[in-house]
Design a protein around this motif. Structure first.
Motif, PDB file in Angstrom:
ATOM      1  N   LEU A  35       3.615   8.952   7.774  1.00 54.94           N
ATOM      2  CA  LEU A  35       3.894   7.765   8.591  1.00 54.94           C
ATOM      3  C   LEU A  35       3.349   8.030   9.997  1.00 54.94           C
ATOM      4  N   TYR A  64      23.594  -4.930   3.583  1.00 57.22           N
ATOM      5  CA  TYR A  64      22.874  -6.040   4.219  1.00 57.22           C
ATOM      6  C   TYR A  64      21.491  -6.249   3.606  1.00 57.22           C
ATOM      7  N   ASN A 117       9.299  -7.780   7.403  1.00 60.91           N
ATOM      8  CA  ASN A 117      10.280  -8.841   7.661  1.00 60.91           C
ATOM      9  C   ASN A 117      10.211  -9.896   6.546  1.00 60.91           C
ATOM     10  N   TYR A 150       8.280  11.560   1.768  1.00 58.72           N
ATOM     11  CA  TYR A 150       7.544  10.289   1.734  1.00 58.72           C
ATOM     12  C   TYR A 150       7.180   9.790   3.134  1.00 58.72           C
ATOM     13  N   HIS A 189      10.980  -4.187  14.481  1.00 58.33           N
ATOM     14  CA  HIS A 189      12.437  -4.278  14.574  1.00 58.33           C
ATOM     15  C   HIS A 189      13.075  -3.235  15.510  1.00 58.33           C
ATOM     16  N   SER A 234      11.951  -3.456   4.682  1.00 56.32           N
ATOM     17  CA  SER A 234      11.522  -4.766   4.159  1.00 56.32           C
ATOM     18  C   SER A 234      11.572  -4.811   2.630  1.00 56.32           C
ATOM     19  N   GLY A 250       9.916   0.730   3.251  1.00 58.21           N
ATOM     20  CA  GLY A 250      10.750   0.617   4.431  1.00 58.21           C
ATOM     21  C   GLY A 250      11.850  -0.400   4.173  1.00 58.21           C
ATOM     22  N   TYR A 281      16.415  -9.785  17.164  1.00 51.36           N
ATOM     23  CA  TYR A 281      15.835 -10.595  16.087  1.00 51.36           C
ATOM     24  C   TYR A 281      14.938 -11.697  16.646  1.00 51.36           C
ATOM     25  N   LYS A 291       0.781  -1.233   0.000  1.00 49.94           N
ATOM     26  CA  LYS A 291       0.000   0.000   0.000  1.00 49.94           C
ATOM     27  C   LYS A 291       0.820   1.294   0.000  1.00 49.94           C
ATOM     28  N   ILE A 323      18.252  -8.254   5.291  1.00 45.74           N
ATOM     29  CA  ILE A 323      17.796  -9.066   6.427  1.00 45.74           C
ATOM     30  C   ILE A 323      16.509  -9.777   6.007  1.00 45.74           C
ATOM     31  N   VAL A 357       5.546  -7.539  -0.938  1.00 44.22           N
ATOM     32  CA  VAL A 357       6.541  -7.702   0.141  1.00 44.22           C
ATOM     33  C   VAL A 357       5.908  -7.402   1.498  1.00 44.22           C
ATOM     34  N   ILE A 391      26.711   1.693  10.199  1.00 42.34           N
ATOM     35  CA  ILE A 391      26.670   0.221  10.379  1.00 42.34           C
ATOM     36  C   ILE A 391      27.188  -0.517   9.146  1.00 42.34           C
ATOM     37  N   THR A 410      15.960   2.300   8.813  1.00 46.19           N
ATOM     38  CA  THR A 410      16.856   1.165   8.604  1.00 46.19           C
ATOM     39  C   THR A 410      18.189   1.574   7.981  1.00 46.19           C
TER      40      THR A 410
HETATM   41  P1  NAP Z   1       8.886  -2.175   6.972  1.00 47.80           P
HETATM   42  O1  NAP Z   1       8.752  -3.581   7.474  1.00 47.80           O
HETATM   43  O2  NAP Z   1       9.573  -1.973   5.691  1.00 47.80           O
HETATM   44  O3  NAP Z   1       7.433  -1.502   6.878  1.00 47.80           O
HETATM   45  C1  NAP Z   1       6.571  -1.516   7.980  1.00 47.80           C
HETATM   46  C2  NAP Z   1       5.209  -0.950   7.627  1.00 47.80           C
HETATM   47  O4  NAP Z   1       5.312   0.431   7.334  1.00 47.80           O
HETATM   48  C3  NAP Z   1       4.562  -1.601   6.405  1.00 47.80           C
HETATM   49  O5  NAP Z   1       3.231  -1.871   6.759  1.00 47.80           O
HETATM   50  C4  NAP Z   1       4.619  -0.515   5.338  1.00 47.80           C
HETATM   51  O6  NAP Z   1       3.503  -0.553   4.464  1.00 47.80           O
HETATM   52  C5  NAP Z   1       4.555   0.743   6.172  1.00 47.80           C
HETATM   53  N1  NAP Z   1       5.169   1.917   5.554  1.00 47.80           N
HETATM   54  C6  NAP Z   1       6.396   2.030   4.974  1.00 47.80           C
HETATM   55  N2  NAP Z   1       6.599   3.304   4.564  1.00 47.80           N
HETATM   56  C7  NAP Z   1       5.503   4.006   4.896  1.00 47.80           C
HETATM   57  C8  NAP Z   1       5.103   5.387   4.734  1.00 47.80           C
HETATM   58  N3  NAP Z   1       5.935   6.289   4.189  1.00 47.80           N
HETATM   59  N4  NAP Z   1       3.881   5.758   5.185  1.00 47.80           N
HETATM   60  C9  NAP Z   1       3.056   4.851   5.759  1.00 47.80           C
HETATM   61  N5  NAP Z   1       3.365   3.539   5.945  1.00 47.80           N
HETATM   62  C10 NAP Z   1       4.572   3.130   5.519  1.00 47.80           C
HETATM   63  O7  NAP Z   1       9.540  -1.303   8.150  1.00 47.80           O
HETATM   64  P2  NAP Z   1      11.036  -0.844   8.458  1.00 47.80           P
HETATM   65  O8  NAP Z   1      11.117  -0.689   9.911  1.00 47.80           O
HETATM   66  O9  NAP Z   1      11.437   0.280   7.599  1.00 47.80           O
HETATM   67  O10 NAP Z   1      11.932  -2.086   8.013  1.00 47.80           O
HETATM   68  C11 NAP Z   1      12.157  -3.168   8.887  1.00 47.80           C
HETATM   69  C12 NAP Z   1      12.974  -4.226   8.166  1.00 47.80           C
HETATM   70  O11 NAP Z   1      14.252  -3.683   7.787  1.00 47.80           O
HETATM   71  C13 NAP Z   1      13.268  -5.409   9.080  1.00 47.80           C
HETATM   72  O12 NAP Z   1      13.171  -6.604   8.342  1.00 47.80           O
HETATM   73  C14 NAP Z   1      14.684  -5.148   9.522  1.00 47.80           C
HETATM   74  O13 NAP Z   1      15.361  -6.311   9.943  1.00 47.80           O
HETATM   75  C15 NAP Z   1      15.276  -4.555   8.265  1.00 47.80           C
HETATM   76  N6  NAP Z   1      16.501  -3.772   8.473  1.00 47.80           N
HETATM   77  C16 NAP Z   1      17.438  -3.799   7.487  1.00 47.80           C
HETATM   78  C17 NAP Z   1      18.617  -3.095   7.612  1.00 47.80           C
HETATM   79  C18 NAP Z   1      19.642  -3.149   6.524  1.00 47.80           C
HETATM   80  O14 NAP Z   1      20.700  -2.544   6.642  1.00 47.80           O
HETATM   81  N7  NAP Z   1      19.388  -3.852   5.438  1.00 47.80           N
HETATM   82  C19 NAP Z   1      18.862  -2.322   8.752  1.00 47.80           C
HETATM   83  C20 NAP Z   1      17.872  -2.293   9.731  1.00 47.80           C
HETATM   84  C21 NAP Z   1      16.685  -3.004   9.581  1.00 47.80           C
HETATM   85  P3  NAP Z   1       3.563  -1.260   3.003  1.00 47.80           P
HETATM   86  O15 NAP Z   1       3.801  -2.705   3.255  1.00 47.80           O
HETATM   87  O16 NAP Z   1       2.251  -0.961   2.417  1.00 47.80           O
HETATM   88  O17 NAP Z   1       4.704  -0.618   2.255  1.00 47.80           O
END
Ligand code: NAP
Ligand code: ZN
Length: 371
Positions: A180, A147, A70, A176, A274, A98, A96, A264, A39, A149, A67, A251, A140
């Motif tokens: 939120l 990374y 997590n 964007y 998270h 994910s 985000g 985790y 969405k 995850i 997607v 990081i 994130t």
């Molecule tokens: P997310 O899991 O990506 O999104 C969470 C919720 O927020 C979803 O329902 C999403 O809706 C909604 N959302 C996203 N953007 C929005 C916006 N602008 N307005 C309204 N709703 C919004 O959350 P996140 O905390 O950003 O990501 C967590 C994930 O990232 C975890 O899996 C974590 O382990 C990982 N992570 C990765 C790294 C890395 O370096 N790779 C670092 C830290 C964490 P929709 O589904 O509709 O989009």
């Protein structure tokens, strides 16, 4: 702008950055797979900005909008199946962490067509097709990290894919994030906070990353009143986005540390978001940290007069009143991290099994507001 940033990702930061830099899509490929959640990307303007940019450069695109939070390896496999079928030569992740992480993993599977969810962890040094990242949460930093995850339902864990997949370009526009909601804003802001702190209290920390951490913390701290009051200005949103990207850069160099390793399990087994999963352990983590000089610096930079005051703010921002684990669960999760020394290696001090157990125990079993 008050920082320097050197990461392999080409970062375009600022209002309307996609519109202002849409020519950058000219050279990256011809057919994009857009990877996002169900969405938010459609509602916050990020998808439409990307589609306008792709149209202006005559690029083809297909959308994979399945997607979940997590992201699971199953979803990643489904996305890569579509990517291979349409012969995508680059991937755009919007959302985000994910969708951004899923986009990275999908890029890898498209470029390595024989890879499956069973074999993905055993292969080393894989490369993906180019990834473009458009973050829509400020937490994130995935837009500048290597990374990805993922949720591994076979191993019943959340884990890093273990490959180096930096996005080629990141378009970062805090507009964007303006819609939120406050809980999600806090959860993600706490993730950025935990990246800054764990990058700072880290075996790999250098003078350079310490400077970056202190600057990122200062910028993050400028949004602290807004986070606590639940009323954020445009400037607060921009500061959170900036600090989140800086934290990603930190990081990407130093890695995260114990709270991430411990958090985790709370996300996988208890569904805790998270950022909250890390930071609900923070008070005990900071208290148990022996180098008080660095901990005091964190307190001072954020303008608190004591660690106790910082702890009260963390409690307010993580809202973990209804989160509880049993002693058996605390033991099981401690065993998991204790038996995986990779997750302890960035912690710069000696830490015992009992100290780790106590972080879970005092945070979540015996905290007074729980059980
Ligand atoms: P997310 O899991 O990506 O999104 C969470 C919720 O927020 C979803 O329902 C999403 O809706 C909604 N959302 C996203 N953007 C929005 C916006 N602008 N307005 C309204 N709703 C919004 O959350 P996140 O905390 O950003 O990501 C967590 C994930 O990232 C975890 O899996 C974590 O382990 C990982 N992570 C990765 C790294 C890395 O370096 N790779 C670092 C830290 C964490 P929709 O589904 O509709 O989009
Ligand atoms: Zn994190």
């Amino acid at each position: 702008m008050r920082f320097n940033l050197k990461v392999p990702t080409q970062v375009f930061f600022g209002e309307n950055t996609i519109k202002n830099n849409c020519d950058k899509f000219n050279k990256i490929g011809n057919r994009a797979l857009i990877v996002m959640g169900g969405k938010s990307a459609k509602l916050n303007g990020a998808l439409s900005d990307i589609l306008i940019a792709l149209d202006s450069c005559d690029k083809e695109y297909y959308i994979f909008d399945k997607v979940e939070e997590n992201p699971s390896l199953e979803t990643i496999e489904a996305g890569s199946k579509l990517g291979k079928a349409i012969k995508a030569d680059f991937v755009i992740g919007i959302g985000g962490g994910s969708p951004l992480d899923a986009a990275k993993a999908i890029s890898l599977m498209i470029n390595n067509p024989k890879l499956t969810k069973e074999s993905i962890f055993s292969q080393k040094n894989l490369e993906g097709i180019p990834v473009v990242a458009v973050p829509t949460t400020a937490g994130t930093g995935s837009e500048v990290t290597q990374y990805a995850i993922v949720t591994d339902h076979i191993g019943k864990v959340k884990r890093n894919l273990g490959q180096t997949i930096y996005p080629k370009m990141a378009f970062i526009d805090s507009r964007y994030t303006e819609k939120l909601n406050i809980p999600m804003t806090r959860n993600t802001a706490m993730d950025a906070f935990s990246h800054i702190v764990e990058g700072y209290l880290n075996r790999n920390a250098t003078e350079y990353t310490d400077k970056l951490s202190q600057e990122a913390l200062k910028i993050w701290g400028e949004a602290l009143d807004g986070l606590l009051n639940g009323a954020l200005t445009k400037e607060d949103r921009n500061n959170l986005m900036m600090s989140s990207t800086l934290a990603g850069a930190i990081i990407s160099k130093n890695g995260t540390s114990i709270p991430h390793g411990m958090g985790y399990a709370l996300t996988y087994h208890k569904g805790v978001p998270h950022g909250v999963a890390n930071c609900c352990l923070y008070n005990e983590y900071l208290n148990s940290f022996k180098n008080k000089k660095k901990v005091n610096n964190i307190v001072n930079i954020l303008g608190f007069s004591s660690l106790n005051d910082l702890e009260k703010a963390i409690i307010k921002l993580t809202q973990t009143n209804n989160l509880s684990i049993t002693e058996e669960e605390a033991k099981k999760y401690t065993d998991e991290i204790w038996n995986n020394k990779e997750k302890l290696k960035n912690h710069p001090e000696d830490i015992s099994y009992d100290e780790l157990y106590n972080i879970y125990y005092k945070s979540l079993v015996n905290s007074g507001n729980i059980q």
